[in-house]
Design an enzyme around this catalytic site. Structure first.
Site, mmCIF file in Angstrom:
data_model
loop_
_atom_site.group_PDB
_atom_site.id
_atom_site.type_symbol
_atom_site.label_atom_id
_atom_site.label_comp_id
_atom_site.label_asym_id
_atom_site.label_seq_id
_atom_site.Cartn_x
_atom_site.Cartn_y
_atom_site.Cartn_z
ATOM 1 N N LYS A 192 60.625 -33.154 42.777
ATOM 2 C CA LYS A 192 60.021 -33.068 44.114
ATOM 3 C C LYS A 192 60.048 -34.442 44.791
ATOM 4 O O LYS A 192 59.827 -35.468 44.136
ATOM 5 C CB LYS A 192 58.577 -32.561 43.975
ATOM 6 N N SER A 219 53.338 -26.518 48.739
ATOM 7 C CA SER A 219 54.225 -27.511 49.330
ATOM 8 C C SER A 219 55.511 -27.730 48.524
ATOM 9 O O SER A 219 56.475 -28.245 49.063
ATOM 10 C CB SER A 219 53.489 -28.838 49.474
ATOM 11 N N SER A 221 50.058 -25.928 45.289
ATOM 12 C CA SER A 221 51.415 -26.285 45.700
ATOM 13 C C SER A 221 52.490 -26.063 44.641
ATOM 14 O O SER A 221 53.673 -26.153 44.948
ATOM 15 C CB SER A 221 51.473 -27.744 46.167
#
Lengths: 476, 488
Positions: free
Chosen positions: B80, B155, B179
Site C-alpha cells: 500500500k 482505503s 480499511s
C-alpha cells in the site's frame, strides 16, 4: 506607593544524555548543520518516537534533588503549533501530568534561607534552530538540536527580587551540575531562563498583570532584566497606566526590555496525549534506585566539609560551589594533603591560574595528587612556600610533577647553615646603611634584609633559618 | 495447471523452495498478469519490474547455494502507498507527497524481505488512508475486479483489488477503521487487521496513531497466517508494539472449532444490514454451527456511538499527524508563497484533497480549547465503554461474528456527495479498532449482482490464533468458492 514584585521562573535545561530523547542521534553541540539528524528527528513520514530511558532517569534524579514528588504514572502529550523549527509541527511534551511536581529548592540570599516552590519539572523535546543570516532571502533550519532532551522546571511565584532570581538560578545550576544531568551552559543554550514578573502595591493580596521576559543570555542578564522590568511596571502603574500581558525581550546593550508578542495572540496548542508513546510508569523500586544513586548534594557536602575538614563556612561554600572543585579537594586530601592547606592552595594560587587561563578545575593539568605532593615538599622543608608558588605555576603550564620541576630547576631549599651564613654575611656587607638602622633600633629593617637574602639565594633559602641567622649575625 | 499468478504464497513458496519453479519465473508470471489486467483495474500506482526480478534472482541464488530464503520464498507482494519503502515513491496517494522517496524501509518491509518476499510495486489507496472507496486517491481510480463500475472499497482498495485480480499473492494494507476488512469484503479476499500493537507501525505513514494497524490481504486463510508469522512481533522502533511471543499461526489452522462459543452482537444484525448480506452472514454462521460452534447472543450497547467516537479520535490524531506536511522539508511546496504562513496555507490548500482537509479541520476543532472536553475527552471515555463492552462479551464467547460491510461494492460516485453515507460503510469494522481487537474478513459467497459478500470475525486482543482458526474452519467447510472475477 510601595510596591512588591512577584516573580516565577521557567527554566529549560538540556539534559546531557548521549542520544536524543526519541532517536539515537548524538546530542553533541556545535556539529556541522544537519549532521546529527535522522528520519525521526527530521519528522519524516512514518517515523515513531521511542523515549530515551536515560532521559527519564536523569529527569527523576533532578526531580528528587528538587524535592519533587515523582509521578508513578505520567504521559507525554502533543503540543501543536506550526513553525519551521518544529519537525512534526507538534512538540512532544508533557501537559497535565508532569514527571515531577510539588518540589522546593532552598536558596540563600543575604544569609537568609528562602524556600522556593517547584511547581513541576517535565520532559520535552527541543526544537530545531532557524537561521536568517544565509542571505538571498533564504532562511535555514539546523535540525541538530531537534529532539535534544529538555527538562522544563517551573517555580511557584515565590521569588520577590532580582537577587532572589539570581540566587535561584545559581543554586539550580549548581545542583543540576552536581547531578551531572546538564551542562547548564547558557552560551550554548543548554540552560534557558524565562521570568514571569508582576508588581502589586505592598500589602495587597492580588497579584498584578505579569509580563514574561525571554531570551536573556546570562544569569546577571536575567537579574538586570528583572530589575528593569520591576521598575518599568511600577512606573507604568504610577503614571496611571496598565500593564499588558505580553512576552518581552531583553536588549542587553541598551539594558531594557521590549515588547515582543502580546498574549492576546496566544496560541491554542490543542494538547492531547501522544498516542505513539506508552505511559511512563516510574514505580517505587525505580525511584529508590535513582534516589540511592544520587550524589551528595552541595548543601550536605558543605556541612561535611566544615565538620570533617574544619573549613570555615566561606571556604566550604567556595569549595563546594562545583562538584569538580569539591572532588578535587577530596582527591588531594586522599593523596595525603592537609585539607586546610590544600583548600588554601586551591582557592588561592590554583584558582588564580585557572581564572587567568579561563579553565575549569577539571581541565587543569595539575592533578590533585600533584598538588598534594607539592604541599608535602613544602611541609618537609624541601622547598619554601614561595618556591611552591613558582612550582605550581610550572606544574600548571607543563603538567610536570613537582619533584621533577624542583630537581630540574635546582629549587631545593637551602637549609645548610654554612651556605646560608655566607649569603647573609655578603648581604650585610652590601647593605651597611640598613645594618646601621637596625642597630639603631629600627627592627623592621630585618624584613628588607630577609628579602635581600632570599633574592640572593633566588628564593631557595629557608626563610625561618635566614631570619634566625640574620639576628645572630647582627647581634654579633 | 493454473498459472503461477493464480497461486497462493504457500504454494509458491514451497514450489520455489522445492525447486519446482524459480522465483524469477513466478515474478515474471505476476508482472505479465499486471501488464495484462491492471490497465482495467488500476490497482498499482507503481510497478517495479526490474527490482522485482532482481529480488527474485537473489532468492533463486540463495536456493542455488543451498540456503533457505524464508517462508515467503519468491512470493510476490504488493505494498500500500502508505508504507515507506526506499524503493520507488511513498506518496500516500496524495499530491502533497508526489515524488517523495522515503530514506528508509518500514520495519515490516525489512521483515518481509528477510523472509524471501518479492515486492512488485505500490498500490493505490484513499489519500492518507481516509476513505472507504479509494475514490479519494489523487493518483488514479481503482476499480473492483468483480465489476469495473464499482469501487474496490477503501482505503486499501488497490491492495484488495490486486489480490482479487491475481496481481500479487499477498498485499499489505493498513486498517484504521476497516480499511483492510471492508475492501477485502468488497473484492472477495481475506483481510486481517491484527491486534493493535501486534505489528510494528514504524514506516507506516500515520493517519490515526492509536488506531492504525498494518495487515495482509490474501487469497486464503493459510496465506494470512503465513504473512502474520512474518509481520507480527515487537519492534524496538515502535514503543506501542507489544513485547509478546508470536506463535506459529499456521499451527492454529486445525479445522477444529468444536465447543467454540461464537458471539453474535445483536446491535450488528438490525435493519441497517442489507437483506442479502444478512442472509450470507447467517449462512456462514450455520456452517460454523455445523462444525460444532455454539452460537450465543452478546450485547455491545455502546456500539451505537462507535462511528461518532471514531470520527472524533481519528480526526484529532490526523490533524496532528498531517501537520508535518508543510512544504518545509519534503514533498510539495506551493511556489507562490511570500512568507512562511502563506507557504503553509497555500501548500496545504493546494495539495490536500477535500476529504483530508475536512478531517484536518474536524480534528483541529475537536481539540480546540473549549471543545476538548466536550468532544475529544468524551470520545476517549466512550471509547473505553466500547472496549468494556467487548471485554464483557468475551467472557461469554471466544469469537464474535458480524457482517464486514452493510452492502457489497457500490458504484463510483454513489456515496461521494454525502460523507456521512460513506462513513457508514465502516459501521461494522470501526469498533474493532477502537477496542484494539484483531479482526478478519473473509468471503462468504457472491450476491445476486455477482459481487462478493464478506463475514467478519473478531477475538480478544492478541488472540489471532483463534481468529484464524475460526476463519480457516469456515473456509474449509463452507463449500463456497467465489471463482475468479470476470476480468481478462
Amino acid at each position: 506607593m510601595e510596591y512588591e514584585a512577584v516573580i516565577g521562573m521557567e527554566v529549560h535545561v538540556e539534559i546531557n544524555t548521549h542520544s536524543k530523547i526519541f532517536c539515537a542521534c548524538s546530542t553533541a553541540f556545535n556539529a556541522p548543520a544537519n549532521t546529527n539528524v535522522c528520519p525521526i528527528c527530521l519528522g519524516m513520514p512514518g517515523v515513531l518516537p521511542v523515549l530515551n530511558r536515560e532521559m527519564v532517569n536523569k529527569s527523576v534524579a533532578a526531580g528528587l534533588a528538587l524535592n519533587c514528588t515523582i509521578s508513578r504514572w505520567s504521559k507525554m502529550d502533543r503540543k501543536n503549533y506550526f513553525y519551521p523549527d518544529m519537525a512534526k509541527n507538534y512538540q512532544i511534551s508533557q501537559y497535565d501530568l508532569p514527571l515531577c511536581y510539588k518540589g522546593r529548592l532552598d536558596i540563600e540570599v543575604d544569609g537568609q534561607v528562602k524556600s522556593i516552590g517547584i511547581t513541576r519539572a517535565h520532559m520535552e523535546e527541543d526544537t530545531a534552530r532557524n537561521t536568517h543570516t544565509l542571505g538571498g532571502g533564504i532562511s535555514g533550519v539546523d535540525f541538530n538540536r531537534s529532539g535534544v532532551p529538555l527538562l522544563e522546571i517551573v517555580t511557584e511565584p515565590d521569588l520577590r527580587s532580582a537577587q532572589d532570581a539570581y540566587a535561584y538560578l545559581t543554586t539550580l545550576k549548581q545542583i543540576l551540575q552536581y547531578l551531572d544531568v546538564s551542562d547548564c551552559n547558557m552560551e550554548e543554550g543548554s540552560l534557558r531562563a524565562e521570568a514571569n514578573i508582576s508588581v502589586h502595591p505592598k500589602g495587597s493580596k492580588e497579584f498584578g498583570t505579569k509580563t514574561e521576559v525571554k531570551n536573556v543570555a546570562s544569569f546577571s542578564g536575567v537579574a538586570k532584566a528583572i530589575e528593569f522590568e520591576i521598575a518599568r511596571q511600577i512606573e507604568v502603574l504610577e503614571s496611571g497606566g496598565k500593564i499588558s500581558q505580553e512576552t518581552r525581550g531583553w536588549d542587553a546593550n541598551r539594558g531594557i526590555t521590549f515588547s515582543q508578542r502580546s498574549k492576546e495572540s496566544a496560541h491554542d496548542y490543542r494538547y492531547f496525549p501522544e498516542p505513539d508513546l506508552m505511559p511512563i510508569v516510574v514505580d517505587e523500586a525505580w525511584e529508590q534506585r535513582i534516589r540511592k544513586s544520587l550524589p551528595e548534594l552541595p548543601l550536605a557536602k558543605k556541612r561535611r566539609f566544615k565538620e570533617q575538614y574544619g573549613l570555615s563556612d566561606y571556604d566550604a561554600t567556595v569549595l563546594t560551589s562545583t562538584r569538580a572543585m569539591a572532588d578535587y579537594l577530596e582527591a588531594a586530601v586522599q593523596a595525603g594533603a592537609d585539607a586546610k592547606k590544600a583548600a588554601n592552595w586551591i582557592m588561592g594560587d590554583l584558582q588564580a591560574l585557572l581564572t587567568d587561563a579561563k579553565q575549569e578545575i577539571q581541565e587543569c593539568k595539575v592533578p590533585p595528587a600533584g598538588l598534594a605532593e607539592m604541599i608535602q615538599l613544602i611541609e618537609s622543608g624541601t622547598i619554601s612556600g614561595k618556591i611552591g608558588k613558582d612550582v605550581l605555576v610550572e606544574m600548571f603550564a607543563s603538567g610536570k610533577g613537582p619533584k621533577a620541576i624542583v630537581e630540574e630547576k635546582g629549587l631545593v631549599q637551602i637549609t645548610d647553615e654554612g651556605a646560608l651564613v655566607a649569603i647573609v654575611r655578603k648581604v650585610l656587607a652590601d647593605n651597611p646603611q640598613q645594618v646601621e638602622q637596625f642597630k639603631a633600633g629600627k627592627d623592621r629593617v630585618i624584613g628588607f634584609l630577609v628579602g635581600q637574602v632570599m633574592k640572593a639565594s633566588r628564593g631557595k633559602a629557608n626563610p625561618e633559618k635566614v631570619n634566625e641567622i640574620l639576628r645572630k649575625e647582627l647581634s654579633a | 495447471m493454473a498459472a503461477w499468478h493464480e497461486k497462493t504464497a504457500h504454494e509458491i513458496s514451497s514450489a520455489v523452495r522445492g525447486k519446482q519453479v524459480s522465483a524469477v519465473e513466478v515474478a515474471t508470471s505476476f508482472l505479465d498478469r499486471i501488464a495484462a489486467v491492471d490497465g482495467n483495474v488500476d490497482a498499482y500506482t507503481q510497478v517495479w519490474p526490474e527490482y522485482a526480478l532482481a529480488q527474485a534472482q537473489a532468492v533463486d541464488a540463495k536456493i542455488a547455494r543451498g540456503e533457505d530464503p524464508g517462508i515467503l520464498s519468491g512470493a510476490p507482494i504488493g505494498i500500500k502507498e502508505v508504507i515507506c519503502t526506499e524503493q520507488g515513491y511513498t506518496t500516500c496517494s496524495s499530491k502533497i507527497l508526489e515524488g517523495y522517496q522515503s530514506p528508509y524501509d518500514a520495519t515490516i518491509i525489512k521483515k518481509l524481505a528477510a523472509a524471501g518476499a518479492v515486492f512488485l510495486g505500490k498500490l493505490n489507496m484513499d489519500e492518507f488512508a481516509m476513505g472507504s472507496s479509494t475514490e479519494n486517491s489523487a493518483i488514479k481510480t481503482t476499480k473492483n475486479p468483480w465489476n469495473l463500475k464499482c469501487v474496490p472499497g477503501g482505503s486499501s482498495g488497490g491492495s484488495a483489488a490486486a489480490v482479487s485480480a491475481d496481481m500479487c499473492t499477498i498485499s499489505l494494507g493498513s486498517d484504521t477503521g476497516g480499511s483492510i476488512r471492508q475492501p477485502a469484503c468488497l473484492c472477495g479476499c481475506v483481510g486481517v487487521k491484527p491486534t493493535y500493537g501486534r505489528v510494528s507501525r514504524f514506516g507506516l505513514v500515520a493517519f490515526a496513531s492509536s488506531l492504525d494497524q498494518i495487515g495482509p490481504f490474501s487469497k486464503d486463510v493459510e496465506d494470512a497466517a503465513l504473512a502474520l508469522n512474518v509481520l507480527c512481533g515487537k519492534d524496538p522502533m515502535d514503543a506501542t508494539s507489544a513485547d509478546l511471543p508470536v506463535p506459529d499461526f499456521t499451527q492454529a489452522l486445525t479445522g477444529d472449532i468444536k465447543g467454540l462459543r461464537l458471539g453474535m452482537p445483536k446491535q450488528c444484525f438490525t435493519e441497517a444490514l442489507g437483506a442479502e448480506m444478512r442472509e450470507k452472514v447467517m449462512a456462514a454462521i450455520e456452517v460454523l454451527k455445523k462444525q460444532g460452534a455454539e452460537v450465543v447472543e452478546v450485547s455491545l450497547p455502546a456500539l451505537d456511538y462507535a462511528l461518532a467516537v471514531y470520527y472524533i479520535i481519528c480526526t484529532a490524531e490526523a490533524s496532528a499527524n498531517l501537520a508535518r506536511f508543510d512544504g518545509v522539508r519534503y514533498g510539495f511546496r506551493h511556489p507562490e508563497a511570500k512568507d512562511v504562513r502563506e507557504m503553509y496555507v497555500k501548500t496545504k490548500s493546494a495539495a490536500f484533497g477535500p476529504e483530508v482537509q475536512r478531517r484536518i479541520m474536524l480534528g483541529t476543532y475537536v481539540l480546540s480549547s473549549g471543545y476538548y472536553d466536550a468532544y475529544y475527552l468524551k470520545a476517549q471515555k466512550v471509547r473505553r465503554l466500547i472496549k468494556e463492552d467487548f471485554d464483557r462479551a468475551f467472557t461469554q464467547c471466544d469469537a464474535i461474528v458480524t457482517p464486514t460491510s452493510p452492502t457489497p461494492a457500490f458504484e463510483f460516485g454513489s456515496k461521494t456527495a454525502d460523507p456521512l453515507e460513506m462513513y457508514l460503510s465502516d459501521i461494522y469494522t470501526i469498533a474493532t479498532n477502537l477496542a484494539t481487537l484483531p479482526g478478519l474478513s473473509l468471503p462468504c459467497g457472491l450476491c445476486a449482482s455477482g459481487l462478493p459478500a464478506g463475514v467478519q470475525f473478531m477475538t480478544k486482543p492478541f488472540d489471532e490464533s483463534t481468529l484464524l482458526r475460526v476463519a480457516h474452519c469456515y473456509e474449509k467447510n463452507s463449500g463456497i468458492t467465489l471463482g475468479k472475477p470476470p476480468i481478462a
